[in-house]
Design an enzyme around this catalytic site. Structure first.
Site, mmCIF file in Angstrom:
data_model
loop_
_atom_site.group_PDB
_atom_site.id
_atom_site.type_symbol
_atom_site.label_atom_id
_atom_site.label_comp_id
_atom_site.label_asym_id
_atom_site.label_seq_id
_atom_site.Cartn_x
_atom_site.Cartn_y
_atom_site.Cartn_z
ATOM 1 N N PRO A 2 6.110 1.718 3.301
ATOM 2 C CA PRO A 2 7.107 1.216 2.156
ATOM 3 C C PRO A 2 8.003 0.055 3.063
ATOM 4 C CG PRO A 2 7.884 3.397 3.278
ATOM 5 C CD PRO A 2 6.562 2.914 3.948
ATOM 6 N N GLU A 3 7.772 -0.928 2.619
ATOM 7 C CA GLU A 3 8.831 -2.183 2.702
ATOM 8 C C GLU A 3 9.219 -2.300 1.326
ATOM 9 O OE1 GLU A 3 7.561 -5.654 4.769
ATOM 10 O OE2 GLU A 3 6.468 -4.664 6.141
ATOM 11 N N HIS A 104 2.784 18.762 4.437
ATOM 12 C CA HIS A 104 4.052 17.812 4.462
ATOM 13 C C HIS A 104 4.663 17.425 3.037
ATOM 14 C CE1 HIS A 104 2.825 17.363 8.510
ATOM 15 N NE2 HIS A 104 1.581 16.923 8.366
ATOM 16 N N ARG A 127 5.500 11.844 8.946
ATOM 17 C CA ARG A 127 6.035 11.706 10.159
ATOM 18 C C ARG A 127 7.579 12.194 10.179
ATOM 19 N NH1 ARG A 127 4.371 5.789 12.274
ATOM 20 N NH2 ARG A 127 5.631 6.624 14.305
#
Length: 297
Positions: A2-3, A104, A127
DNA sequence: CGATCCACCTGTCGGC
DNA sequence: TGCCGACAGGTGGATC
Protein backbone atom coordinates in the site's frame (compact mmCIF):
# COMPACT_ATOMS: atom_id res chain seq x y z
CA UNK A 1 1.42 -3.26 -1.02
CA UNK A 2 0.00 0.00 0.00
CA UNK A 3 1.16 3.36 -1.11
CA UNK A 4 -1.36 6.16 -1.59
CA UNK A 5 -2.92 4.78 -4.81
CA UNK A 6 -3.41 1.34 -3.28
CA UNK A 7 -4.92 2.81 -0.13
CA UNK A 8 -7.25 4.95 -2.24
CA UNK A 9 -8.23 1.84 -4.19
CA UNK A 10 -9.01 0.03 -0.94
CA UNK A 11 -11.06 3.01 0.23
CA UNK A 12 -13.12 3.02 -2.93
CA UNK A 13 -13.71 -0.69 -2.61
CA UNK A 14 -14.83 -0.49 1.01
CA UNK A 15 -16.83 2.71 0.81
CA UNK A 16 -20.08 1.29 -0.61
CA UNK A 17 -20.15 -1.36 2.11
CA UNK A 18 -19.12 0.89 4.96
CA UNK A 19 -20.74 4.27 4.54
CA UNK A 20 -24.12 4.30 6.19
CA UNK A 21 -23.65 0.79 7.54
CA UNK A 22 -24.05 -0.20 11.17
CA UNK A 23 -21.35 -2.20 12.93
CA UNK A 24 -23.19 -5.25 14.24
CA UNK A 25 -20.25 -7.07 15.81
CA UNK A 26 -16.48 -6.86 16.02
CA UNK A 27 -14.10 -9.75 16.37
CA UNK A 28 -10.60 -8.73 17.47
CA UNK A 29 -8.43 -11.82 17.36
CA UNK A 30 -5.23 -10.60 18.97
CA UNK A 31 -4.26 -7.87 21.44
CA UNK A 32 -2.03 -5.89 19.12
CA UNK A 33 -0.79 -5.25 15.64
CA UNK A 34 2.10 -2.83 15.46
CA UNK A 35 0.53 -1.11 18.46
CA UNK A 36 -1.91 -2.50 21.02
CA UNK A 37 -5.53 -2.08 20.01
CA UNK A 38 -7.23 0.73 21.93
CA UNK A 39 -8.99 -0.18 25.17
CA UNK A 40 -12.51 -1.49 24.61
CA UNK A 41 -11.89 -1.53 20.86
CA UNK A 42 -14.69 -3.92 19.90
CA UNK A 43 -17.09 -2.52 22.48
CA UNK A 44 -16.72 1.08 21.32
CA UNK A 45 -17.29 0.13 17.69
CA UNK A 46 -20.26 -2.15 18.17
CA UNK A 47 -23.61 -0.52 17.44
CA UNK A 48 -22.11 2.54 15.81
CA UNK A 49 -23.01 3.74 12.35
CA UNK A 50 -20.19 4.54 9.91
CA UNK A 51 -20.79 7.99 8.48
CA UNK A 52 -17.78 8.25 6.18
CA UNK A 53 -14.61 6.49 5.09
CA UNK A 54 -11.82 8.92 4.33
CA UNK A 55 -8.22 8.60 3.19
CA UNK A 56 -5.42 10.86 4.35
CA UNK A 57 -1.97 10.02 2.93
CA UNK A 58 -1.74 6.26 3.51
CA UNK A 59 -4.24 6.27 6.36
CA UNK A 60 -7.87 5.21 6.23
CA UNK A 61 -10.16 6.99 8.65
CA UNK A 62 -13.61 5.77 9.67
CA UNK A 63 -15.89 8.49 10.96
CA UNK A 64 -18.44 7.05 13.39
CA UNK A 65 -21.78 8.57 14.34
CA UNK A 66 -20.65 9.38 17.88
CA UNK A 67 -17.71 11.41 16.56
CA UNK A 68 -15.10 8.74 17.18
CA UNK A 69 -12.46 8.39 14.48
CA UNK A 70 -10.84 5.04 13.70
CA UNK A 71 -7.41 5.42 12.13
CA UNK A 72 -6.29 2.40 10.12
CA UNK A 73 -2.88 1.96 8.53
CA UNK A 74 -2.01 -1.05 6.37
CA UNK A 75 1.72 -1.02 7.04
CA UNK A 76 3.59 -3.13 4.49
CA UNK A 77 1.31 -6.13 4.19
CA UNK A 78 -2.16 -5.16 5.40
CA UNK A 79 -5.26 -5.73 3.29
CA UNK A 80 -9.01 -5.70 3.64
CA UNK A 81 -11.40 -8.11 2.03
CA UNK A 82 -15.15 -8.25 1.86
CA UNK A 83 -17.22 -11.38 2.33
CA UNK A 84 -20.94 -11.59 1.78
CA UNK A 85 -23.40 -14.42 2.26
CA UNK A 86 -22.99 -17.67 4.17
CA UNK A 87 -19.21 -17.59 4.36
CA UNK A 88 -19.50 -14.32 6.16
CA UNK A 89 -22.00 -15.66 8.67
CA UNK A 90 -19.43 -17.61 10.62
CA UNK A 91 -16.45 -15.53 11.62
CA UNK A 92 -14.09 -17.73 13.57
CA UNK A 93 -15.00 -20.77 11.52
CA UNK A 94 -11.72 -21.27 9.75
CA UNK A 95 -11.11 -24.85 10.71
CA UNK A 96 -11.79 -26.48 7.37
CA UNK A 97 -10.24 -25.53 4.07
CA UNK A 98 -9.88 -21.83 4.74
CA UNK A 99 -6.34 -21.05 3.68
CA UNK A 100 -3.55 -20.67 6.18
CA UNK A 101 -3.81 -17.04 5.24
CA UNK A 102 -6.71 -16.89 7.68
CA UNK A 103 -4.05 -17.15 10.36
CA UNK A 104 -3.47 -13.48 9.71
CA UNK A 105 -7.09 -12.36 9.75
CA UNK A 106 -6.86 -10.10 12.78
CA UNK A 107 -10.11 -8.14 12.77
CA UNK A 108 -13.59 -8.94 11.45
CA UNK A 109 -16.27 -6.26 11.28
CA UNK A 110 -19.82 -7.51 10.77
CA UNK A 111 -21.75 -4.78 9.02
CA UNK A 112 -25.42 -4.25 8.37
CA UNK A 113 -25.71 -2.08 5.28
CA UNK A 114 -28.39 0.53 4.69
CA UNK A 115 -29.77 -1.80 2.01
CA UNK A 116 -30.31 -4.50 4.65
CA UNK A 117 -27.49 -6.67 3.34
CA UNK A 118 -24.90 -7.89 5.79
CA UNK A 119 -21.23 -8.25 5.06
CA UNK A 120 -17.97 -8.98 6.82
CA UNK A 121 -14.97 -6.72 6.42
CA UNK A 122 -11.82 -8.65 7.28
CA UNK A 123 -8.44 -7.10 8.03
CA UNK A 124 -5.50 -9.35 7.20
CA UNK A 125 -1.87 -8.44 7.89
CA UNK A 126 0.90 -11.09 7.94
CA UNK A 127 3.68 -8.77 9.05
CA UNK A 128 1.51 -6.79 11.45
CA UNK A 129 3.14 -3.46 10.67
CA UNK A 130 -0.34 -2.04 10.29
CA UNK A 131 -2.45 -0.74 13.16
CA UNK A 132 -5.84 0.57 14.23
CA UNK A 133 -6.14 3.44 16.67
CA UNK A 134 -8.84 5.79 17.87
CA UNK A 135 -9.00 9.54 17.54
CA UNK A 136 -11.42 10.84 20.16
CA UNK A 137 -14.20 13.13 18.90
CA UNK A 138 -12.75 16.41 17.69
CA UNK A 139 -9.17 15.16 17.97
CA UNK A 140 -8.54 14.01 14.41
CA UNK A 141 -6.84 17.20 13.29
CA UNK A 142 -4.52 17.20 16.26
CA UNK A 143 -3.79 13.49 16.32
CA UNK A 144 -0.01 12.95 16.52
CA UNK A 145 0.01 10.63 13.51
CA UNK A 146 -1.95 12.98 11.28
CA UNK A 147 -1.11 16.52 12.30
CA UNK A 148 2.36 16.61 10.77
CA UNK A 149 1.40 15.21 7.39
CA UNK A 150 2.31 17.25 4.34
CA UNK A 151 0.49 18.04 1.14
CA UNK A 152 -1.45 15.39 -0.77
CA UNK A 153 -0.06 14.71 -4.24
CA UNK A 154 -3.62 14.44 -5.54
CA UNK A 155 -5.54 17.51 -6.67
CA UNK A 156 -3.71 20.66 -7.65
CA UNK A 157 -2.11 21.86 -4.41
CA UNK A 158 1.23 20.28 -5.21
CA UNK A 159 2.90 22.54 -7.74
CA UNK A 160 6.38 23.69 -8.64
CA UNK A 161 6.30 26.65 -6.28
CA UNK A 162 5.30 24.51 -3.29
CA UNK A 163 7.92 21.89 -4.10
CA UNK A 164 10.57 24.60 -4.34
CA UNK A 165 9.55 25.99 -0.94
CA UNK A 166 9.61 22.51 0.61
CA UNK A 167 13.01 21.62 -0.81
CA UNK A 168 14.70 24.96 -0.29
CA UNK A 169 17.80 24.34 1.85
CA UNK A 170 17.13 20.58 2.10
CA UNK A 171 20.46 18.80 1.75
CA UNK A 172 18.87 15.35 1.78
CA UNK A 173 18.78 13.48 -1.54
CA UNK A 174 15.64 13.89 -3.64
CA UNK A 175 14.73 10.27 -2.88
CA UNK A 176 14.67 10.88 0.88
CA UNK A 177 12.92 14.25 0.59
CA UNK A 178 10.11 12.78 -1.50
CA UNK A 179 9.62 9.93 0.97
CA UNK A 180 9.31 12.41 3.87
CA UNK A 181 5.62 12.32 4.79
CA UNK A 182 5.88 15.73 6.47
CA UNK A 183 6.58 17.31 3.09
CA UNK A 184 4.43 15.32 0.66
CA UNK A 185 2.08 12.80 2.22
CA UNK A 186 1.48 9.46 0.60
CA UNK A 187 4.43 8.81 -1.68
CA UNK A 188 6.27 5.53 -1.07
CA UNK A 189 9.27 3.75 -2.49
CA UNK A 190 7.69 2.71 -5.78
CA UNK A 191 6.14 5.99 -6.88
CA UNK A 192 9.12 8.06 -5.78
CA UNK A 193 11.34 5.97 -8.06
CA UNK A 194 8.81 6.23 -10.88
CA UNK A 195 8.27 9.98 -10.52
CA UNK A 196 11.99 10.72 -10.51
CA UNK A 197 12.42 8.61 -13.62
CA UNK A 198 9.61 10.46 -15.38
CA UNK A 199 11.18 13.77 -14.39
CA UNK A 200 14.67 12.63 -15.51
CA UNK A 201 16.06 13.61 -12.11
CA UNK A 202 18.66 11.64 -10.17
CA UNK A 203 17.49 10.28 -6.80
CA UNK A 204 20.95 11.10 -5.44
CA UNK A 205 20.72 14.80 -6.15
CA UNK A 206 20.30 17.08 -3.11
CA UNK A 207 16.70 18.25 -2.95
CA UNK A 208 17.73 21.89 -2.73
CA UNK A 209 19.65 21.61 -6.00
CA UNK A 210 16.45 21.67 -8.05
CA UNK A 211 15.11 24.87 -6.49
CA UNK A 212 16.00 28.37 -7.48
CA UNK A 213 17.80 30.77 -5.17
CA UNK A 214 15.51 31.77 -2.26
CA UNK A 215 13.40 28.72 -2.91
CA UNK A 216 11.99 29.99 -6.15
CA UNK A 217 10.19 27.68 -8.53
CA UNK A 218 12.19 26.30 -11.44
CA UNK A 219 11.57 24.25 -14.53
CA UNK A 220 12.73 21.23 -12.53
CA UNK A 221 10.34 21.78 -9.61
CA UNK A 222 7.49 22.46 -12.02
CA UNK A 223 8.19 19.30 -13.96
CA UNK A 224 8.70 17.11 -10.90
CA UNK A 225 5.48 18.34 -9.27
CA UNK A 226 3.53 17.70 -12.45
CA UNK A 227 4.98 14.23 -12.89
CA UNK A 228 4.42 13.23 -9.26
CA UNK A 229 0.77 14.13 -9.70
CA UNK A 230 0.52 12.26 -12.97
CA UNK A 231 2.15 9.07 -11.69
CA UNK A 232 -0.18 9.03 -8.69
CA UNK A 233 -3.22 9.83 -10.82
CA UNK A 234 -2.29 7.10 -13.30
CA UNK A 235 -1.87 4.56 -10.52
CA UNK A 236 -5.19 5.47 -8.91
CA UNK A 237 -6.90 5.20 -12.28
CA UNK A 238 -5.33 1.79 -12.82
CA UNK A 239 -6.24 0.63 -9.31
CA UNK A 240 -9.75 1.82 -9.93
CA UNK A 241 -10.00 -0.27 -13.04
CA UNK A 242 -9.21 -3.38 -11.00
CA UNK A 243 -12.06 -2.56 -8.64
CA UNK A 244 -14.56 -4.21 -10.93
CA UNK A 245 -13.33 -7.58 -9.74
CA UNK A 246 -12.38 -6.57 -6.23
CA UNK A 247 -14.05 -9.72 -4.98
CA UNK A 248 -12.19 -12.58 -6.54
CA UNK A 249 -12.89 -16.28 -5.97
CA UNK A 250 -10.99 -16.25 -2.70
CA UNK A 251 -12.52 -12.96 -1.63
CA UNK A 252 -9.18 -11.23 -1.85
CA UNK A 253 -9.05 -7.55 -2.65
CA UNK A 254 -6.89 -7.49 -5.76
CA UNK A 255 -4.23 -4.90 -6.31
CA UNK A 256 -3.58 -3.61 -9.76
CA UNK A 257 -0.63 -5.35 -11.36
CA UNK A 258 1.46 -2.31 -12.08
CA UNK A 259 3.98 -2.26 -14.83
CA UNK A 260 6.80 -0.05 -13.66
CA UNK A 261 9.38 1.84 -15.69
CA UNK A 262 12.22 1.30 -13.23
CA UNK A 263 10.95 -0.08 -9.92
CA UNK A 264 12.12 -3.68 -9.42
CA UNK A 265 13.64 -3.69 -12.91
CA UNK A 266 17.34 -3.79 -12.12
CA UNK A 267 19.34 -4.72 -15.21
CA UNK A 268 16.51 -4.00 -17.64
CA UNK A 269 17.01 -1.50 -20.44
CA UNK A 270 15.78 1.99 -19.59
CA UNK A 271 12.37 2.26 -21.26
CA UNK A 272 12.84 5.89 -22.28
CA UNK A 273 12.81 6.30 -26.02
CA UNK A 274 16.30 7.03 -27.26
CA UNK A 275 18.01 6.21 -23.94
CA UNK A 276 20.42 3.28 -24.02
CA UNK A 277 20.91 3.12 -20.24
CA UNK A 278 20.31 0.19 -17.90
CA UNK A 279 18.20 0.37 -14.75
CA UNK A 280 20.38 0.36 -11.62
CA UNK A 281 19.57 -0.57 -8.07
CA UNK A 282 21.25 1.31 -5.25
CA UNK A 283 20.44 1.58 -1.54
CA UNK A 284 19.46 4.91 0.00
CA UNK A 285 18.39 5.24 3.63
CA UNK A 286 18.40 1.47 3.80
CA UNK A 287 15.91 1.08 0.97
CA UNK A 288 16.21 0.13 -2.68
CA UNK A 289 16.25 2.89 -5.26
CA UNK A 290 15.83 2.02 -8.94
CA UNK A 291 16.85 4.56 -11.56
CA UNK A 292 18.58 5.08 -14.89
CA UNK A 293 22.03 6.64 -14.39
CA UNK A 294 22.14 7.66 -18.06
CA UNK A 295 19.04 9.85 -18.38
CA UNK A 296 18.38 10.86 -14.75
CA UNK A 297 20.59 13.77 -13.71
C1' DC B 1 15.95 21.09 16.26
C1' DG B 2 17.24 17.94 11.79
C1' DA B 3 19.19 13.90 9.85
C1' DT B 4 20.13 8.80 10.23
C1' DC B 5 19.55 4.26 11.66
C1' DC B 6 17.03 0.45 13.68
C1' DA B 7 13.17 -2.22 15.07
C1' DC B 8 8.96 -4.18 14.40
C1' DC B 9 7.18 -9.13 11.82
C1' DT B 10 6.31 -12.93 8.37
C1' DG B 11 6.79 -14.71 3.84
C1' DT B 12 9.29 -15.54 -0.36
C1' DC B 13 12.98 -16.28 -3.36
C1' DG B 14 17.59 -17.34 -4.99
C1' DG B 15 21.90 -19.63 -4.14
C1' DC B 16 24.37 -23.40 -2.33
C1' DT C 1 15.01 -31.21 -0.89
C1' DG C 2 16.62 -28.22 2.86
C1' DC C 3 18.94 -24.49 4.90
C1' DC C 4 20.35 -19.60 5.04
C1' DG C 5 20.62 -15.00 3.93
C1' DA C 6 18.67 -11.10 1.54
C1' DC C 7 14.86 -8.60 0.78
C1' DA C 8 9.86 -6.73 0.73
C1' DG C 9 5.15 -1.44 -0.94
C1' DG C 10 6.14 1.88 6.09
C1' DT C 11 7.14 4.56 9.87
C1' DG C 12 7.71 5.52 15.06
C1' DG C 13 11.26 6.01 18.10
C1' DA C 14 16.03 6.01 19.61
C1' DT C 15 20.26 8.17 18.86
C1' DC C 16 23.59 11.27 17.15
Amino acid sequence: MPELPEVETVRRGLQPFMEGATILAVEQRRPNLRFPFPDRFAERLTGRRIEALERRAKYLILHLDDGLGVISHLGMSGSYRIEQGEAAQAPGNFTHERSKNALHDHVVLRLGGKDGQTSSIIYNDPRRFGFMLFAEPGQLNTHPLLKGLGTEPTGNRLDGALLARLFHNKAAPLKAALLDQRLIAGLGNIYVCEALWRAELSPLRPARSITGPDGASTENTERLATLIRSVIADAIAAGGSSLKDYRQADGELGYFQHSFSVYDREGAPCPRTGCNGTVSRIVQSGRSTFYCPVCQH
